[in-house]
Design an enzyme around this catalytic site. Structure first.
Site, PDB file in Angstrom:
ATOM      1  N   LYS A 135       5.034 -12.342  -8.835  1.00 59.60           N
ATOM      2  CA  LYS A 135       5.578 -12.278  -7.474  1.00 59.60           C
ATOM      3  C   LYS A 135       4.451 -12.126  -6.448  1.00 59.60           C
ATOM      4  CE  LYS A 135       7.232  -8.238  -5.744  1.00 59.60           C
ATOM      5  NZ  LYS A 135       6.632  -7.930  -4.445  1.00 59.60           N
ATOM      6  N   ASN A 136       3.535 -11.187  -6.719  1.00 61.13           N
ATOM      7  CA  ASN A 136       2.499 -10.892  -5.724  1.00 61.13           C
ATOM      8  C   ASN A 136       1.447 -11.990  -5.593  1.00 61.13           C
ATOM      9  OD1 ASN A 136       3.805  -8.551  -5.167  1.00 61.13           O
ATOM     10  ND2 ASN A 136       2.250  -7.177  -6.027  1.00 61.13           N
ATOM     11  N   CYS A 159       8.556   1.789   5.665  1.00 60.28           N
ATOM     12  CA  CYS A 159       8.793   1.237   4.344  1.00 60.28           C
ATOM     13  C   CYS A 159       8.983   2.410   3.402  1.00 60.28           C
ATOM     14  CB  CYS A 159       7.586   0.406   3.945  1.00 60.28           C
ATOM     15  SG  CYS A 159       7.557  -0.045   2.233  1.00 60.28           S
ATOM     16  N   ARG A 209       2.368   2.428   5.625  1.00 58.32           N
ATOM     17  CA  ARG A 209       1.757   1.104   5.483  1.00 58.32           C
ATOM     18  C   ARG A 209       1.400   0.453   6.831  1.00 58.32           C
ATOM     19  NH1 ARG A 209       5.046  -2.027   0.735  1.00 58.32           N
ATOM     20  NH2 ARG A 209       3.131  -2.452  -0.274  1.00 58.32           N
ATOM     21  N   PRO A 210       0.359   0.950   7.482  1.00 57.68           N
ATOM     22  CA  PRO A 210      -0.029   0.403   8.782  1.00 57.68           C
ATOM     23  C   PRO A 210      -0.654  -0.991   8.677  1.00 57.68           C
ATOM     24  CG  PRO A 210      -1.604   2.062   8.069  1.00 57.68           C
ATOM     25  CD  PRO A 210      -0.514   2.037   7.048  1.00 57.68           C
ATOM     26  N   LEU A 229      -5.867  -2.824   9.726  1.00 57.77           N
ATOM     27  CA  LEU A 229      -6.961  -3.634   9.158  1.00 57.77           C
ATOM     28  C   LEU A 229      -6.758  -5.121   9.454  1.00 57.77           C
ATOM     29  CD1 LEU A 229      -7.222  -1.935   5.640  1.00 57.77           C
ATOM     30  CD2 LEU A 229      -8.422  -1.343   7.744  1.00 57.77           C
ATOM     31  N   LYS A 233     -11.221   0.137   4.259  1.00 57.79           N
ATOM     32  CA  LYS A 233     -10.380   0.563   3.136  1.00 57.79           C
ATOM     33  C   LYS A 233      -9.959  -0.720   2.429  1.00 57.79           C
ATOM     34  CE  LYS A 233      -6.142   3.169   2.532  1.00 57.79           C
ATOM     35  NZ  LYS A 233      -5.173   4.026   3.164  1.00 57.79           N
ATOM     36  N   VAL A 234      -9.842  -0.673   1.118  1.00 53.98           N
ATOM     37  CA  VAL A 234      -9.474  -1.894   0.389  1.00 53.98           C
ATOM     38  C   VAL A 234      -7.998  -2.217   0.636  1.00 53.98           C
ATOM     39  CG1 VAL A 234      -9.271  -2.975  -1.878  1.00 53.98           C
ATOM     40  CG2 VAL A 234     -11.183  -1.421  -1.409  1.00 53.98           C
ATOM     41  N   SER A 235      -7.719  -3.428   1.074  1.00 49.99           N
ATOM     42  CA  SER A 235      -6.325  -3.844   1.288  1.00 49.99           C
ATOM     43  C   SER A 235      -6.113  -5.245   0.726  1.00 49.99           C
ATOM     44  CB  SER A 235      -5.988  -3.841   2.780  1.00 49.99           C
ATOM     45  OG  SER A 235      -4.845  -4.631   3.027  1.00 49.99           O
ATOM     46  N   VAL A 236      -5.111  -5.349  -0.153  1.00 49.20           N
ATOM     47  CA  VAL A 236      -4.788  -6.643  -0.742  1.00 49.20           C
ATOM     48  C   VAL A 236      -4.288  -7.607   0.344  1.00 49.20           C
ATOM     49  CG1 VAL A 236      -3.232  -7.807  -2.366  1.00 49.20           C
ATOM     50  CG2 VAL A 236      -4.244  -5.607  -2.978  1.00 49.20           C
ATOM     51  N   ASP A 286       1.215  -0.164  -8.814  1.00 45.97           N
ATOM     52  CA  ASP A 286       2.505  -0.785  -9.152  1.00 45.97           C
ATOM     53  C   ASP A 286       2.933  -0.510 -10.592  1.00 45.97           C
ATOM     54  OD1 ASP A 286       2.746  -1.749  -6.630  1.00 45.97           O
ATOM     55  OD2 ASP A 286       2.262  -3.834  -7.104  1.00 45.97           O
ATOM     56  N   ILE A 291      -3.174   5.333  -3.693  1.00 47.44           N
ATOM     57  CA  ILE A 291      -3.025   4.137  -2.837  1.00 47.44           C
ATOM     58  C   ILE A 291      -1.963   4.343  -1.759  1.00 47.44           C
ATOM     59  CG2 ILE A 291      -2.610   1.636  -2.792  1.00 47.44           C
ATOM     60  CD1 ILE A 291      -5.064   2.347  -4.435  1.00 47.44           C
ATOM     61  N   ARG A 293      14.329  -8.074  -6.752  1.00 45.56           N
ATOM     62  CA  ARG A 293      13.214  -8.519  -5.891  1.00 45.56           C
ATOM     63  C   ARG A 293      12.013  -8.920  -6.726  1.00 45.56           C
ATOM     64  NH1 ARG A 293      11.056  -4.206  -2.682  1.00 45.56           N
ATOM     65  NH2 ARG A 293       9.510  -5.834  -2.452  1.00 45.56           N
TER      66      ARG A 293
HETATM   67  C1  UD1 Z   1       0.037  -5.237  -2.201  1.00 45.49           C
HETATM   68  C2  UD1 Z   1       1.139  -5.525  -3.196  1.00 45.49           C
HETATM   69  C3  UD1 Z   1       1.793  -4.228  -3.648  1.00 45.49           C
HETATM   70  C4  UD1 Z   1       0.732  -3.270  -4.191  1.00 45.49           C
HETATM   71  C5  UD1 Z   1      -0.393  -3.080  -3.180  1.00 45.49           C
HETATM   72  C6  UD1 Z   1      -1.547  -2.258  -3.729  1.00 45.49           C
HETATM   73  C7  UD1 Z   1       1.987  -7.721  -2.604  1.00 45.49           C
HETATM   74  C8  UD1 Z   1       3.109  -8.520  -2.055  1.00 45.49           C
HETATM   75  N1  UD1 Z   1       2.131  -6.381  -2.557  1.00 45.49           N
HETATM   76  O1  UD1 Z   1       0.643  -4.611  -1.070  1.00 45.49           O
HETATM   77  O2  UD1 Z   1       2.757  -4.537  -4.662  1.00 45.49           O
HETATM   78  O3  UD1 Z   1       1.335  -2.013  -4.434  1.00 45.49           O
HETATM   79  O4  UD1 Z   1      -0.927  -4.369  -2.798  1.00 45.49           O
HETATM   80  O5  UD1 Z   1      -2.035  -2.817  -4.885  1.00 45.49           O
HETATM   81  O6  UD1 Z   1       1.000  -8.254  -3.060  1.00 45.49           O
HETATM   82  N2  UD1 Z   1      -3.460  -0.146   4.652  1.00 45.49           N
HETATM   83  C9  UD1 Z   1      -3.870   0.350   5.868  1.00 45.49           C
HETATM   84  N3  UD1 Z   1      -4.003  -0.548   6.896  1.00 45.49           N
HETATM   85  C10 UD1 Z   1      -3.730  -1.880   6.766  1.00 45.49           C
HETATM   86  C11 UD1 Z   1      -3.328  -2.352   5.508  1.00 45.49           C
HETATM   87  C12 UD1 Z   1      -3.196  -1.464   4.464  1.00 45.49           C
HETATM   88  O7  UD1 Z   1      -4.121   1.537   6.024  1.00 45.49           O
HETATM   89  O8  UD1 Z   1      -3.866  -2.615   7.765  1.00 45.49           O
HETATM   90  C13 UD1 Z   1      -3.313   0.807   3.526  1.00 45.49           C
HETATM   91  C14 UD1 Z   1      -1.889   0.882   2.974  1.00 45.49           C
HETATM   92  O9  UD1 Z   1      -1.073   1.725   3.747  1.00 45.49           O
HETATM   93  C15 UD1 Z   1      -2.141   1.416   1.584  1.00 45.49           C
HETATM   94  C16 UD1 Z   1      -3.476   0.763   1.199  1.00 45.49           C
HETATM   95  O10 UD1 Z   1      -4.080   0.358   2.431  1.00 45.49           O
HETATM   96  O11 UD1 Z   1      -2.287   2.802   1.611  1.00 45.49           O
HETATM   97  C17 UD1 Z   1      -3.380  -0.432   0.283  1.00 45.49           C
HETATM   98  O12 UD1 Z   1      -2.421  -1.329   0.797  1.00 45.49           O
HETATM   99  P1  UD1 Z   1      -2.515  -2.894   0.568  1.00 45.49           P
HETATM  100  O13 UD1 Z   1      -3.508  -3.182  -0.490  1.00 45.49           O
HETATM  101  O14 UD1 Z   1      -2.685  -3.546   1.904  1.00 45.49           O
HETATM  102  O15 UD1 Z   1      -1.046  -3.211   0.008  1.00 45.49           O
HETATM  103  P2  UD1 Z   1      -0.173  -4.496   0.296  1.00 45.49           P
HETATM  104  O16 UD1 Z   1      -1.030  -5.682   0.478  1.00 45.49           O
HETATM  105  O17 UD1 Z   1       0.845  -4.167   1.336  1.00 45.49           O
END
Ligand code: UD1
Length: 430
Positions: free
Chosen positions: A22-23, A126, A131-132, A135, A172-175, A317, A339, A409
């Protein structure tokens, strides 16, 4: 509302086909907005989130067609879907749609890169924390976007219609933000360097697809991704990788109930860290040609401490499912979530099945019990729901899991896959 009814106690034996992730599918589908040509995606799972995103993309002008309809193939019900965004008819992503699925916020990257503008609703709260999106905003501003926020919407504009390459270090690492900046930078003018980027396999899958479309991306899967912007992207054909979270979930189910199951199409390299942890609990993990074989016979479950981390660490996850497994370990384990805040909603529900868990801030201390007992339970998010299914499979007696739409989902044909391995599990339609 549908429910899942489980009568626990059976070992799992047989094979389970692992679906497309899915992701990985969601960002790949969103990448179709970057070109007026057709992007063909193979191995797309049949999930509520995928159907929802198809509707959202349709709103922006993406047509889709399913190849050869929904055929039963060896891998399961994998579908090949063509996505074509001949022209973008709307650069606004409204609240009604974005609030239903957070990942649809990611359209901001391709819309801005291709059309020079995007108006996208803030995703809002959420169930697993705030989840801001800071970034995303900061990163897109680095690429030259002018951004203002008004009435719950982000208005983004690229001066002269095009973004410009730059260096951005993620604080911060963000997917999600890595996906979005990689897509946006693919059509920017000049070179972009993303530092402290997410290294998840889904990032690599998207980069491979974008490169097949003509992008110039290097280093995906490492901390530093370099993107040489190009003027336009073309169509491509690309396969969605197998779902590592589904893989880990079923591996933990077998580790908990005992038995011997081959997870067909699963790739050990996508979740080695988690597989090592499952092996430490006492299950055997055997890579085979067709996937991964998971076995546990007789011996008890050993307790193991984990901390969730960005890839290649233990995935958040799989945290809820691992807690399910640890509820029946022979001793105490500590599970630390780093996370997401507020990702322990399954604790109260696992307790209803007889689990002993105490919370201390971001850490759950799980005191293993020798047996769980079935009960009605309910969960508030996708991974939490499936942890209750796993626990229900190992519990004595009947468990009903309510709010099944969370499972739909992200888990394709869950009850069919598990009953195929000897579980007593069925869906009860409301
Ligand atoms: C994706 C996955 C989700 C998984 C997560 C972490 C999909 C569709 N979803 O979610 O299943 O649990 O990665 O592996 O792929 N953050 C900020 N600012 C931002 C963006 C993120 O502070 O602008 C924080 C988030 O609140 C969280 C952390 O960064 O604490 C990681 O989030 P992120 O990696 O962005 O998760 P998603 O991409 O939403």
């Amino acid at each position: 509302m549908d429910r899942i009814r489980i009568v626990g106690g059976n070992e799992l034996t047989g094979s389970i086909p692992i679906s497309g992730a899915k992701n990985a599918a969601l960002p790949l589908m969103i990448a179709s907005l970057l070109t007026d040509d057709t992007l063909t995606l193979e191995n797309v799972p049949h999930l509520a989130d995928v159907e929802q995103l198809i509707r959202i993309l349709g709103n922006h002008g993406v047509d889709y067609s399913v190849n050869g309809r929904r055929e039963k193939q060896q891998e399961g019900y994998a579908r090949t879907i063509n996505f074509t965004a001949r022209s973008i008819v709307d650069t606004t992503a409204p609240y009604e749609l974005v609030s239903k699925m957070r990942a649809s916020f990611w359209v901001i990257g391709p819309l801005l890169a291709r059309m020079g503008e995007a108006r996208v609703s803030l995703p809002g709260g959420c169930a697993i924390g705030t989840r801001p999106v800071d970034l995303f905003i900061e990163g897109l501003q680095k690429l030259g976007a002018e951004i203002d926020i008004d009435s719950g919407y982000i208005n983004a504009r690229a001066p002269n219609g095009r973004l410009t390459g730059n260096r951005y270090v993620f604080p911060k690492v963000s997917v999600g933000a890595t996906h979005v900046l990689m897509m946006a930078a693919s059509l920017a003018k000049g070179e972009t360097v993303l530092e402290n980027a997410a290294r998840e396999p889904e990032i690599v899958n998207l980069a491979d697809c974008l490169n097949a479309m003509g992008a110039k991306i290097h280093g995906a899967g490492t901390e530093t991704i370099t993107i040489d912007g190009v003027d336009s992207l073309s169509g491509a054909r690309h396969a969605v990788i197998p779902d590592r979270i589904e893989t880990g979930t079923y591996a933990m189910a077998v580790a908990m109930t005992g038995g011997d199951v081959t997870l067909e199409n699963a790739r050990p390299d996508l979740l080695q860290g988690a597989l090592d942890v499952i092996a430490q609990t006492g299950a055997e993990i055997i890579p085979v040609n067709s996937g991964i074989r998971v076995k546990r016979n007789g011996a008890g479950i050993s307790p193991v401490d984990i901390t969730t981390e960005p890839f290649p660490g233990f995935p958040t996850d799989l945290q809820a499912q691992f807690m399910g497994l640890m509820t029946m370990a022979e001793g105490k384990s500590r599970i630390t979530e780093t996370i997401f805040e507020n990702r322990f909603m399954h604790v109260q529900e696992l307790a209803r099945l007889g689990a002993h868990i105490t919370l201390a801030g971001q850490t759950a201390i799980v005191e293993g019990v020798s047996k769980l007992k079935g009960a009605p339970v309910m969960a508030t998010d996708l991974r939490a729901s499936v942890s209750l299914v796993i626990a229900g499979l190992a519990a004595e007696g009947e468990t009903t899991v309510n709010r099944v739409y969370h499972l739909d989902r992200g888990f394709e044909r869950l009850e069919e896959k598990l009953s195929g391995c000897g579980a007593t599990i069925e869906r009860i339609s409301a």
